[in-house]
Design an enzyme around this catalytic site. Sequence first.
Site, mmCIF file in Angstrom:
data_model
loop_
_atom_site.group_PDB
_atom_site.id
_atom_site.type_symbol
_atom_site.label_atom_id
_atom_site.label_comp_id
_atom_site.label_asym_id
_atom_site.label_seq_id
_atom_site.Cartn_x
_atom_site.Cartn_y
_atom_site.Cartn_z
ATOM 1 N N ASN A 278 -8.458 -37.122 19.807
ATOM 2 C CA ASN A 278 -8.441 -35.008 19.961
ATOM 3 C C ASN A 278 -9.832 -35.175 21.094
ATOM 4 O OD1 ASN A 278 -10.085 -34.960 17.884
ATOM 5 N ND2 ASN A 278 -9.510 -32.391 17.996
ATOM 6 N N GLY B 204 -14.063 -22.859 14.588
ATOM 7 C CA GLY B 204 -14.726 -22.166 15.038
ATOM 8 C C GLY B 204 -14.464 -20.350 15.185
ATOM 9 N N THR B 205 -12.985 -20.338 15.593
ATOM 10 C CA THR B 205 -12.730 -18.777 16.060
ATOM 11 C C THR B 205 -12.006 -18.370 14.688
ATOM 12 O OG1 THR B 205 -11.902 -19.453 18.244
ATOM 13 C CG2 THR B 205 -10.981 -17.712 17.315
ATOM 14 N N ILE B 206 -11.440 -19.693 13.384
ATOM 15 C CA ILE B 206 -11.081 -18.563 11.913
ATOM 16 C C ILE B 206 -12.167 -18.377 11.569
ATOM 17 C CG2 ILE B 206 -8.524 -20.405 13.243
ATOM 18 C CD1 ILE B 206 -9.545 -22.542 11.407
ATOM 19 N N GLY C 289 -6.492 -28.598 23.228
ATOM 20 C CA GLY C 289 -7.202 -30.068 24.446
ATOM 21 C C GLY C 289 -6.477 -31.066 23.901
ATOM 22 N N SER D 22 -5.527 -22.166 15.363
ATOM 23 C CA SER D 22 -5.063 -21.211 16.124
ATOM 24 C C SER D 22 -3.850 -20.829 17.113
ATOM 25 C CB SER D 22 -6.106 -20.960 16.926
ATOM 26 O OG SER D 22 -7.854 -20.565 16.523
ATOM 27 N N CYS E 253 -12.542 -33.158 20.098
ATOM 28 C CA CYS E 253 -13.461 -32.791 18.872
ATOM 29 C C CYS E 253 -13.576 -34.359 18.619
ATOM 30 C CB CYS E 253 -13.405 -31.732 18.233
ATOM 31 S SG CYS E 253 -13.458 -30.274 19.826
ATOM 32 N N GLU F 60 -11.951 -35.035 15.381
ATOM 33 C CA GLU F 60 -11.951 -35.064 14.312
ATOM 34 C C GLU F 60 -10.717 -35.986 13.729
ATOM 35 O OE1 GLU F 60 -10.909 -30.989 15.200
ATOM 36 O OE2 GLU F 60 -12.072 -32.380 16.268
ATOM 37 N N PRO G 149 -14.069 -28.070 13.739
ATOM 38 C CA PRO G 149 -14.948 -27.087 14.462
ATOM 39 C C PRO G 149 -14.806 -25.291 13.607
ATOM 40 C CG PRO G 149 -14.506 -28.047 16.019
ATOM 41 C CD PRO G 149 -13.626 -28.363 15.002
ATOM 42 N N ALA H 23 -3.086 -27.568 16.822
ATOM 43 C CA ALA H 23 -4.115 -27.764 18.097
ATOM 44 C C ALA H 23 -4.495 -29.499 18.480
ATOM 45 C CB ALA H 23 -5.135 -27.235 17.015
ATOM 46 N N CYS H 24 -4.861 -29.948 18.316
ATOM 47 C CA CYS H 24 -5.214 -31.340 18.747
ATOM 48 C C CYS H 24 -4.284 -32.020 18.861
ATOM 49 C CB CYS H 24 -5.556 -31.732 17.172
ATOM 50 S SG CYS H 24 -7.044 -30.944 16.657
#
Length: 950
Positions: A365, A553-555, A188, A143, A367, A369, A551, A159-160
């Site tokens: 991070n 999610g949005t993508i 995050g 994202s 989540c 991963e 995850p 993102a991480c």
Amino acid sequence: MTDTVSGSTGRAARGTSKAGSGLHVERVFTTEGVHPYDEVTWERRDVVQTNWKTGESVFEQNGVEFPDFWSVNASTIVTTKYFRGAVGTDQREQSLKQLLDRVVLTYVKAGKDNGYFATDADAEAFEHELTWMLLHQVFSFNSPVWFNVGTSSPQQVSACFILSVDDSMDSILNWYKEEGLIFKGGSGAGLNLSRIRSSKELLRSSGGTASGPVSFMRGADASAGTIKSGGATRRAAKMVVLDVDHPDIEEFVHTKQREEEKIRVLRDAGFDMDLGGHDITSVQYQNANNSVRVTDEFMRAVEEGTEFGLRARTTGEVIDTVDAKQLFADISHAAWACADPGMQYDGTINDWHTTPETGRITASNPCSEYMHLDNSSCNLASMNLLKFVSDDGSFEVEKFVKAVELVITAMDISICFADFPTEAIGETTRAYRQLGIGYANLGALLMASGIAYDSDGGRALAGAITSLMTGTSYRRSAELAGIVGAYDGFAQNAEPHTRVMRKHQAANDEIRTMHAIDIAVHREASKQWAQNLEIGTENGWRNAQASVLAPTGTIGFMMDCDTTGIEPDFSLVKFKKLVGGGSMQIVNRTVPAALKRLGYTEETSEAIVEYIAEHGHVIDAPGLKPEHYEVFDCAMGERAIKPMGHVRMMAAAQPFLSGAISKTVNLPEESTVDEIADVYLQGWQLGLKALAVYRDNCKVGQPLADARAKSKTAPAPEVQIVERPVRKRLPKSRPSRTTSFTVGGAEGYMTSGSYPDDGLGEVFLKLGKQGSTLAGVMDAFSIAISISLQYGVPLETFVAKFTNMKFEPAGLTDDPDVRMSQSIMDYIFRRLALDHLPFETRSAMGIHSAEERQRQLDTGSYEATDEAPEVESLSAPDVGAAPGSAKPDADVVAETARPAPRTAHTSAELLESITGSTVDAPLCFTCGTKMRPSGSCFVCEGCGSTSGCS
């Protein structure tokens, strides 16, 4: 296809291109002279989002342009999340073309500026190939790329993030600041607090006792809760890790468990303690995921039942000892009680570390991963696996390899122009160039291939695909090193990096293939690992890390994926958003593909799909062989995949990933502490790097309880069957009760009239303005229910049918006994059950008052020890209806035989049958839709919002 051409030395300086060096890009998806946009049909759509409580429009952009094959859901999410510029202005993006061009052209320019392409023609081919794949939903960047790249904002692509904190007040305060900057940017961060002295150690300066890391977690938690993430209304995403040998480990383990107990007490006292509720800010530590970093030494002590030493942070000496097995049991019990802490397995993590000479991996991070050096970041991208399945069911191996080459090249290019929230993170990322390619739609791919998720065949294919992806990624990384140079830290870490490559290759050799599809994938994976080591030995590698499983999610919604990350299908039936608003139930598109792959005729397949549409599962579906049931097992529902099925799938993929896997293992509410302990123990034994669990209904923030599961054990009421039931009318004057209520912001009134012997005989509902459609429907519904009651239909039958029915308005109520409701109907029949059913009947259905829930917390039993006095009913002469409501009339309905039991399912009942009445997710803060699990996070199918992961 991309081929490497290098100069005579095989290596060019970083950031430059020698004459004749660079990538030659062969077109795989596109044709020279034809732009990808010209090959598809475009259409204009209106994107409108409404407030789930009031119905008011909260977002509207008309005439946005998308390909005709993009779903309404995908175009809505991209328009609302990723289009830049103020709505209603000329600066606002209004076409997918603008979004893709903004990102892709930025990447191409940076690639040309930094010497990645041999010629301008190769750069153009790269542009078209990348555009084609994004246009056709073959892959997606994470994202932040869509948020930031090509805009006036900082070009943050990661993102991480992993931060670092030392044992000093300056460092601790800097931690708060850096986290805030990252949250503000919409991402995050995670960090390990184990360098901070424990509360059992002395301060050097004053000789006083140190506060300990848990105390400093309070300040960081408050900061995260204030800043939120990206200025949005969702919580910030953060991970807090503490080593198992830290003297404060026991306090850390119980931190969130104690807060969860506090939440339950406050909730039962009438406070709004739901996730995002007004009063939840009064409790602490709710903005972070907590994980314990366990060592192999500790886990062996658990197996052997021996003591384990806790070490001072300043000297390293053992200052306390604990029973390892008891501490492990405490960790498992806390996770059983509130889902925290998770586990990170330090030995496995650092055994697969490519740059140990630079530093250890201490954290992840949010989540779990991304795992690499402190003060570093990782940008992600995910492949849509279902896009590589051909019409004959085979996996298009060659296209997958070429797609991975292109994506890894683009991801590495992005580091050349990326901005970072701190200089320390920027320096580390530019020096080690960590990437995180992954995939989505694994669950859909397995089902469409006729392979069960929890099977040896499913794990073999997952392992082979993951191995092929990472092997290809590192091979391309080695080729890039020959053109633009290896990562700065490679020379120092050449030996351990090569060692890890050989470990991946050895794990690939251990895959035991079972089907033609995974045999072909595994054969190519072996080839890629051999080429990777050959080229890497000569050139080194461009990237210290290549792959993770995020995850998505949005993508995932942007790519119209049926499943996210490594997850199985969530359920066999989903809701599809329609043009112009609304949604419809459809059986997942992977089901017909699976039936075709398994050899069923079109006629039989249609019958099976119709059965699934009605029942939500495949058990007893007409014509479906029982041995094929497992192919359609999902995360939720009648045949939910067992917890160890998830763990074993993670173990199949883990040896082929640079990082780890974002996934939470979901367990039913009745799971025991021992079962969670077994999951954590087997996670270590199977070689996972990280693992988290979630036991259904263990958190107040989960809006749904497993009431359906409890109702299965309820004794069936005795019903006297008569040829012609007789209507028992209410007397002219009867006792009644009027209740005002609010559900999700909608107000209403309910009047329930009783027979003199206290049996419910009529219900009147007032909702909406008099004369409105809603008011008329509720009047008619009231008449139907009232007459049915008077004909002897038991109230518990209605309660069983209408509780857990899900539609809007839904959410918080003003009733302390029913704090959260899934619909008006759900609230009404829960209230009626509390008012008119005996304790034993409603308790079997999982319906209890606030007082009873509190009693259960205090005593372990919902039932009072002494019989409680009956509540005196309010009475009024001839109170038959709420104002404006119709009254049942004897002349309205003739005396008829009792109707046959209903077999058709409403949409709410179908969703209940699919999910077992349990969705382990909060309500979306943006649109109010119930979210669903996605890795370690939750994602909203309505608007694409996530619970903390970008």
